[in-house]
Motif scaffolding. Structure first.
Motif, PDB file in Angstrom:
ATOM      1  N   ALA A 108       0.854  -1.138   0.129  1.00 31.57           N
ATOM      2  CA  ALA A 108      -0.015   0.235  -0.005  1.00 31.57           C
ATOM      3  C   ALA A 108       1.035   1.062   0.031  1.00 31.57           C
ATOM      4  O   ALA A 108       2.052   1.156   0.248  1.00 31.57           O
ATOM      5  CB  ALA A 108      -0.959   0.097   1.261  1.00 31.57           C
ATOM      6  N   PHE A 109       0.296   2.537  -0.324  1.00 32.54           N
ATOM      7  CA  PHE A 109       1.346   3.511  -0.489  1.00 32.54           C
ATOM      8  C   PHE A 109       1.772   4.049   0.815  1.00 32.54           C
ATOM      9  O   PHE A 109       2.854   5.005   0.515  1.00 32.54           O
ATOM     10  CB  PHE A 109       0.212   4.605  -1.318  1.00 32.54           C
ATOM     11  N   LYS A 110       1.396   3.584   1.843  1.00 33.08           N
ATOM     12  CA  LYS A 110       1.919   3.827   3.297  1.00 33.08           C
ATOM     13  C   LYS A 110       3.375   3.753   3.281  1.00 33.08           C
ATOM     14  O   LYS A 110       4.035   4.272   4.139  1.00 33.08           O
ATOM     15  CB  LYS A 110       1.172   3.357   4.216  1.00 33.08           C
ATOM     16  N   ASP A 111       3.832   2.752   2.537  1.00 39.33           N
ATOM     17  CA  ASP A 111       5.174   2.143   2.311  1.00 39.33           C
ATOM     18  C   ASP A 111       6.048   3.183   1.965  1.00 39.33           C
ATOM     19  O   ASP A 111       7.095   3.386   2.378  1.00 39.33           O
ATOM     20  CB  ASP A 111       5.351   1.085   1.474  1.00 39.33           C
ATOM     21  N   GLY A 142      -5.997   0.068   8.655  1.00 40.54           N
ATOM     22  CA  GLY A 142      -5.762  -1.155   8.039  1.00 40.54           C
ATOM     23  C   GLY A 142      -4.431  -1.318   7.374  1.00 40.54           C
ATOM     24  O   GLY A 142      -3.769  -2.228   7.485  1.00 40.54           O
ATOM     25  N   ASP A 143      -3.993  -0.202   6.524  1.00 40.87           N
ATOM     26  CA  ASP A 143      -2.644  -0.221   5.864  1.00 40.87           C
ATOM     27  C   ASP A 143      -1.473   0.245   6.565  1.00 40.87           C
ATOM     28  O   ASP A 143      -0.494  -0.040   6.698  1.00 40.87           O
ATOM     29  CB  ASP A 143      -2.876   0.557   4.632  1.00 40.87           C
ATOM     30  N   THR A 144      -1.819   1.453   7.435  1.00 39.67           N
ATOM     31  CA  THR A 144      -0.715   2.141   8.233  1.00 39.67           C
ATOM     32  C   THR A 144       0.060   1.065   8.919  1.00 39.67           C
ATOM     33  O   THR A 144       1.144   1.006   9.270  1.00 39.67           O
ATOM     34  CB  THR A 144      -1.164   3.188   8.939  1.00 39.67           C
ATOM     35  N   VAL A 262      -7.070  11.555  -6.106  1.00 37.46           N
ATOM     36  CA  VAL A 262      -6.626  10.877  -4.806  1.00 37.46           C
ATOM     37  C   VAL A 262      -7.757  10.160  -3.822  1.00 37.46           C
ATOM     38  O   VAL A 262      -8.584  10.923  -3.459  1.00 37.46           O
ATOM     39  CB  VAL A 262      -5.578  11.915  -3.790  1.00 37.46           C
ATOM     40  N   PRO A 263      -7.747   8.744  -3.797  1.00 33.59           N
ATOM     41  CA  PRO A 263      -8.515   8.192  -3.187  1.00 33.59           C
ATOM     42  C   PRO A 263      -8.157   8.828  -1.570  1.00 33.59           C
ATOM     43  O   PRO A 263      -7.006   8.475  -1.076  1.00 33.59           O
ATOM     44  CB  PRO A 263      -8.444   6.681  -3.304  1.00 33.59           C
ATOM     45  N   THR A 264      -9.291   9.123  -0.979  1.00 29.65           N
ATOM     46  CA  THR A 264      -8.783  10.081   0.398  1.00 29.65           C
ATOM     47  C   THR A 264      -9.538   9.513   1.594  1.00 29.65           C
ATOM     48  O   THR A 264     -10.852   9.177   1.466  1.00 29.65           O
ATOM     49  CB  THR A 264      -9.175  11.584   0.125  1.00 29.65           C
ATOM     50  N   GLY A 265      -8.836   9.438   2.722  1.00 27.54           N
ATOM     51  CA  GLY A 265      -9.425   9.248   4.279  1.00 27.54           C
ATOM     52  C   GLY A 265      -8.937  10.385   5.026  1.00 27.54           C
ATOM     53  O   GLY A 265      -9.644  10.948   5.325  1.00 27.54           O
ATOM     54  N   ASN A 266      -7.818  10.079   5.429  1.00 27.20           N
ATOM     55  CA  ASN A 266      -7.291  10.979   6.554  1.00 27.20           C
ATOM     56  C   ASN A 266      -6.629  12.289   5.988  1.00 27.20           C
ATOM     57  O   ASN A 266      -5.939  13.183   6.693  1.00 27.20           O
ATOM     58  CB  ASN A 266      -6.269  10.331   7.385  1.00 27.20           C
ATOM     59  N   PHE A 267      -6.754  12.463   4.505  1.00 26.96           N
ATOM     60  CA  PHE A 267      -6.395  13.555   3.928  1.00 26.96           C
ATOM     61  C   PHE A 267      -5.022  13.970   4.004  1.00 26.96           C
ATOM     62  O   PHE A 267      -4.590  14.989   3.728  1.00 26.96           O
ATOM     63  CB  PHE A 267      -7.192  14.778   4.739  1.00 26.96           C
ATOM     64  N   GLY A 268      -4.106  12.735   4.385  1.00 24.66           N
ATOM     65  CA  GLY A 268      -2.584  13.075   4.258  1.00 24.66           C
ATOM     66  C   GLY A 268      -1.936  12.983   2.785  1.00 24.66           C
ATOM     67  O   GLY A 268      -1.238  13.947   2.342  1.00 24.66           O
ATOM     68  N   ASN A 269      -2.540  12.257   2.133  1.00 25.89           N
ATOM     69  CA  ASN A 269      -2.031  11.917   0.761  1.00 25.89           C
ATOM     70  C   ASN A 269      -2.261  13.200  -0.305  1.00 25.89           C
ATOM     71  O   ASN A 269      -1.357  13.786  -0.898  1.00 25.89           O
ATOM     72  CB  ASN A 269      -2.646  10.619   0.091  1.00 25.89           C
ATOM     73  N   ILE A 270      -3.631  13.730  -0.103  1.00 22.79           N
ATOM     74  CA  ILE A 270      -3.923  14.604  -0.904  1.00 22.79           C
ATOM     75  C   ILE A 270      -3.382  15.850  -0.453  1.00 22.79           C
ATOM     76  O   ILE A 270      -2.881  16.827  -1.181  1.00 22.79           O
ATOM     77  CB  ILE A 270      -5.408  14.852  -0.992  1.00 22.79           C
ATOM     78  N   PRO A 317     -11.742  -0.043   2.850  1.00 25.11           N
ATOM     79  CA  PRO A 317     -11.696   0.177   4.293  1.00 25.11           C
ATOM     80  C   PRO A 317     -10.600   1.264   4.898  1.00 25.11           C
ATOM     81  O   PRO A 317     -10.763   1.876   5.753  1.00 25.11           O
ATOM     82  CB  PRO A 317     -11.340  -1.092   4.995  1.00 25.11           C
ATOM     83  N   SER A 318      -9.635   1.392   3.899  1.00 24.64           N
ATOM     84  CA  SER A 318      -8.500   2.285   4.339  1.00 24.64           C
ATOM     85  C   SER A 318      -8.896   3.675   4.318  1.00 24.64           C
ATOM     86  O   SER A 318      -8.494   4.881   4.592  1.00 24.64           O
ATOM     87  CB  SER A 318      -7.155   2.204   3.709  1.00 24.64           C
ATOM     88  N   MET A 319     -10.123   3.911   3.616  1.00 25.45           N
ATOM     89  CA  MET A 319     -10.776   5.243   3.785  1.00 25.45           C
ATOM     90  C   MET A 319     -12.048   5.388   4.651  1.00 25.45           C
ATOM     91  O   MET A 319     -12.739   6.296   4.280  1.00 25.45           O
ATOM     92  CB  MET A 319     -11.153   5.506   2.235  1.00 25.45           C
ATOM     93  N   SER A 421      -2.902   5.131  -7.299  1.00 27.72           N
ATOM     94  CA  SER A 421      -3.310   3.676  -7.115  1.00 27.72           C
ATOM     95  C   SER A 421      -2.701   3.587  -5.842  1.00 27.72           C
ATOM     96  O   SER A 421      -1.289   3.118  -5.849  1.00 27.72           O
ATOM     97  CB  SER A 421      -2.809   2.837  -8.331  1.00 27.72           C
ATOM     98  N   THR A 422      -3.391   3.435  -4.884  1.00 31.79           N
ATOM     99  CA  THR A 422      -3.087   3.399  -3.394  1.00 31.79           C
ATOM    100  C   THR A 422      -2.670   2.085  -2.796  1.00 31.79           C
ATOM    101  O   THR A 422      -2.090   1.994  -1.775  1.00 31.79           O
ATOM    102  CB  THR A 422      -3.638   4.239  -2.334  1.00 31.79           C
ATOM    103  N   ALA A 423      -3.179   1.009  -3.359  1.00 31.19           N
ATOM    104  CA  ALA A 423      -2.971  -0.380  -2.954  1.00 31.19           C
ATOM    105  C   ALA A 423      -2.907  -1.499  -4.062  1.00 31.19           C
ATOM    106  O   ALA A 423      -3.632  -1.143  -5.113  1.00 31.19           O
ATOM    107  CB  ALA A 423      -3.888  -0.840  -1.855  1.00 31.19           C
ATOM    108  N   SER A 424      -2.398  -2.699  -3.876  1.00 33.43           N
ATOM    109  CA  SER A 424      -2.379  -3.617  -4.675  1.00 33.43           C
ATOM    110  C   SER A 424      -3.582  -4.442  -4.589  1.00 33.43           C
ATOM    111  O   SER A 424      -4.340  -4.686  -3.336  1.00 33.43           O
ATOM    112  CB  SER A 424      -1.135  -4.681  -4.293  1.00 33.43           C
TER     113      SER A 424
HETATM  114  C1  LIG Z   1      -4.439   5.335   3.720  1.00 32.19           C
HETATM  115  C2  LIG Z   1      -4.976   4.868   2.310  1.00 32.19           C
HETATM  116  C3  LIG Z   1      -5.869   5.769   1.920  1.00 32.19           C
HETATM  117  C4  LIG Z   1      -6.207   7.309   2.406  1.00 32.19           C
HETATM  118  O1  LIG Z   1      -4.872   8.009   2.121  1.00 32.19           O
HETATM  119  P1  LIG Z   1      -4.985   9.395   3.447  1.00 32.19           P
HETATM  120  O2  LIG Z   1      -3.647   9.715   3.382  1.00 32.19           O
HETATM  121  O3  LIG Z   1      -5.291   8.643   4.696  1.00 32.19           O
HETATM  122  O4  LIG Z   1      -6.072  10.218   2.882  1.00 32.19           O
HETATM  123  C5  LIG Z   1      -6.249   5.279   0.521  1.00 32.19           C
HETATM  124  N1  LIG Z   1      -5.837   4.094  -0.164  1.00 32.19           N
HETATM  125  C6  LIG Z   1      -5.040   3.184   0.669  1.00 32.19           C
HETATM  126  C7  LIG Z   1      -5.005   1.963   0.054  1.00 32.19           C
HETATM  127  C8  LIG Z   1      -4.857   3.702   1.936  1.00 32.19           C
HETATM  128  O5  LIG Z   1      -4.006   2.714   2.658  1.00 32.19           O
END
Ligand SMILES: *Cc1c(COP(=O)(O)O)cnc(C)c1O
Length: 493
Positions: A108-111, A142-144, A262-270, A317-319, A421-424
């Motif tokens: 996942a992109f957290k890496d 989930g991914d962090t 940007v697929p967004t959850g916690n707004f860090g990536n975007i 779920p990561s969002m 593309s944030t995850a495999s």
């Molecule tokens: C964490 C995560 C997101 C959300 O990223 P944020 O920086 O929290 O907005 C989107 N996709 C995947 C696969 C993630 O692991």
């Protein structure tokens, strides 16, 4: 370059201090006192590899690191733990560009950020001459969690505890975490959702009594969540990388603007994309894609952020997040760096679960476009890409793809775009395969991994190979009210 709290209290500190502390003492987030402007020279920059570009970008933020220190961190992070030397390659599917951020060890992109954070942190501790053991507390959707366990695994002088929602992650995600075996790592399941876990962790961080209790035992807290600038800043790099890759391949002309999705959850990536834009990357719209937990879509459309709503467990779920931490940083910028405004908005969020920004602030949200995809639309996007191109995308990426198509339809904007593309797909086998064909319903996730391999003609990534054969080493589950106790129990204090 100094960092201060979005809420205005305390001194501005250098990056080493901001990285070690994670969150400011007044509960605010550290923010650079100004966004550094760079000379965006396409021709020169496109000759750099990922590591060189990473140094070019990060040296603007981590000015208290020597060149040797920073390059050392970068080289340790972006090595063969990524399965491609490009680190974040751009993949063209049909006419669309996908920035593949999932080539690291946990898929996942957290890496990308969590492979460098431990090095930034240990370098900072050394620079500051601290003789404390660092305790990392991380809430994960989930991914962090796994990316942090992997990044901090067996790093001397650091202990890490990961909290994840017991019923809110995929089976692959859960197995990745509970089978993680490192002498300094601990994993706890929470009976609650991600917001509960994040809130509890933030409270422990800012609790003076706990801080003192730990201090007396030789520990200090830090954070691996995207509230830490040591995570945010490394994410800025790949926005530049994506742009330069398109330029190099002749897909865009010099300085042509692009959109990013940007697929967004916690707004860090975007938010990292926003920083890249204001540093000088030719980015036009930042398209913020949400799933059915569409609190950000509503905020961008109306100017009211309202977390008082039902929480949905979705197939991305990561969002699944209703309180996006990093939005506080954006509010800080669009309020004209007005800490009083931030304090008022954040106390409204704390007390009423919502806030409304002024018309002036709302106007400054025009860098963003908000959209969301339902579960059905997400599945349709996966199925469409598979049918048309025989490629398999994951559910989070599918949310972005779906929102991007809706954006194009609604605005007729023909600007080229990069979809992050944030995850495999290997991370979410059940959701992905059922979207492609209902016949896969009822087959175990671990079996479906083999089907993804077959259908997409991919290799199974090393990170999840034979995962079912690994022993479960973390069984702890606690109520959301017992998170603090689980920390002191683990430390034996
Ligand atoms: C964490 C995560 C997101 C959300 O990223 P944020 O920086 O929290 O907005 C989107 N996709 C995947 C696969 C993630 O692991």
């Amino acid at each position: 370059m100094l960092y201060k709290s979005t809420r205005g209290k305390g001194e501005a500190v250098n990056s080493a201090n901001a990285i070690v502390r994670g969150i400011a003492e007044d509960g605010g987030l550290f923010i650079p006192t100004s966004i550094p402007k760079i000379n965006f020279d396409c021709n020169a920059l496109s000759k750099m590899n990922y590591r060189e570009l990473a140094y070019f970008v990060m040296k603007e933020f981590f000015t208290d690191f020597t060149e040797e220190e920073l390059k050392n961190c970068i080289n340790k992070a972006y090595d063969n733990k990524f399965d491609t030397d490009e680190i974040t390659p751009v993949n063209k599917i049909g006419n669309d560009f996908f920035l593949d951020l999932h080539h690291g060890p946990t898929l996942a992109f957290k890496d990308v950020a969590l492979s460098i954070l431990p090095h930034l942190l240990t370098t900072s501790v050394k620079k500051l001459g601290l003789d404390k053991e660092i305790l990392i507390l991380t809430a994960t959707s989930g991914d962090t969690g796994k990316a942090a366990l992997e990044g901090f695994n067996n790093v001397d002088g650091i202990k890490i505890i990961v909290f994840y929602p017991v019923d809110g992650v995929s089976i692959v995600q859960k197995l990745q975490m509970v089978t993680h075996d490192g002498h300094n790592t601990h994993v706890v399941g929470i009976k609650g959702n991600f917001d509960d876990a994040q809130k509890a962790v933030k409270e422990i961080f800012t609790d003076e009594a706990t801080r003192k209790q730990l201090d007396a035992k030789g520990f200090m807290f830090s954070s691996a969540n995207s509230i830490n600038i040591g995570r945010l800043i490394p994410q800025v790099v790949y926005y530049f990388y994506a742009y330069l890759d398109l330029f190099k391949k002749g897909e865009i002309s010099k300085d042509e603007k692009i959109n990013v999705v940007v697929p967004t959850g916690n707004f860090g990536n975007i938010l990292a994309g926003y920083l890249a834009k204001y540093m000088g990357a030719p980015i036009d719209k930042l398209i913020c894609a949400s799933n059915e937990n569409k609190v950000l879509y509503d905020f961008i459309s109306t100017g009211t952020y309202d977390s008082n709503r039902d929480f949905f467990v979705t197939n991305s779920p990561s969002m699944d997040i209703l309180v996006s931490s990093n939005l506080e940083r954006l509010l800080y910028f669009i309020s004209g760096e007005n800490c009083e405004t931030i304090n008022a908005l954040m106390s409204s969020l704390k007390n009423e679960g919502k806030y409304k920004v002024s018309e002036e602030m709302k106007a400054k949200l025009s860098d963003f476009y908000g959209g969301y995809a339902t579960e059905e639309e997400t599945c349709a996007a996966i199925s469409e890409i598979y049918t048309d191109f025989k490629e398999i995308i994951d559910t989070h990426t599918a949310v972005a793809y779906s929102v991007y198509n809706k954006y194009k339809k609604a605005t007729k904007d023909g600007t080229k775009a990069v979809i992050l593309s944030t995850a495999s797909p290997f991370k979410f086998p059940k959701s992905v395969m059922e979207a492609i064909d209902k016949k896969y319903a009822g087959i175990s996730e671990l079996e479906l991994i083999k089907e993804i391999k077959k259908l997409g003609n991919y290799n199974i990534p090393a990170g999840i190979k034979d995962m079912d054969l690994r022993a479960v080493v973390h069984n702890t589950v606690c109520d959301k009210t017992e998170i603090k106790k689980s920390v002191t129990d683990y430390l034996g204090i």
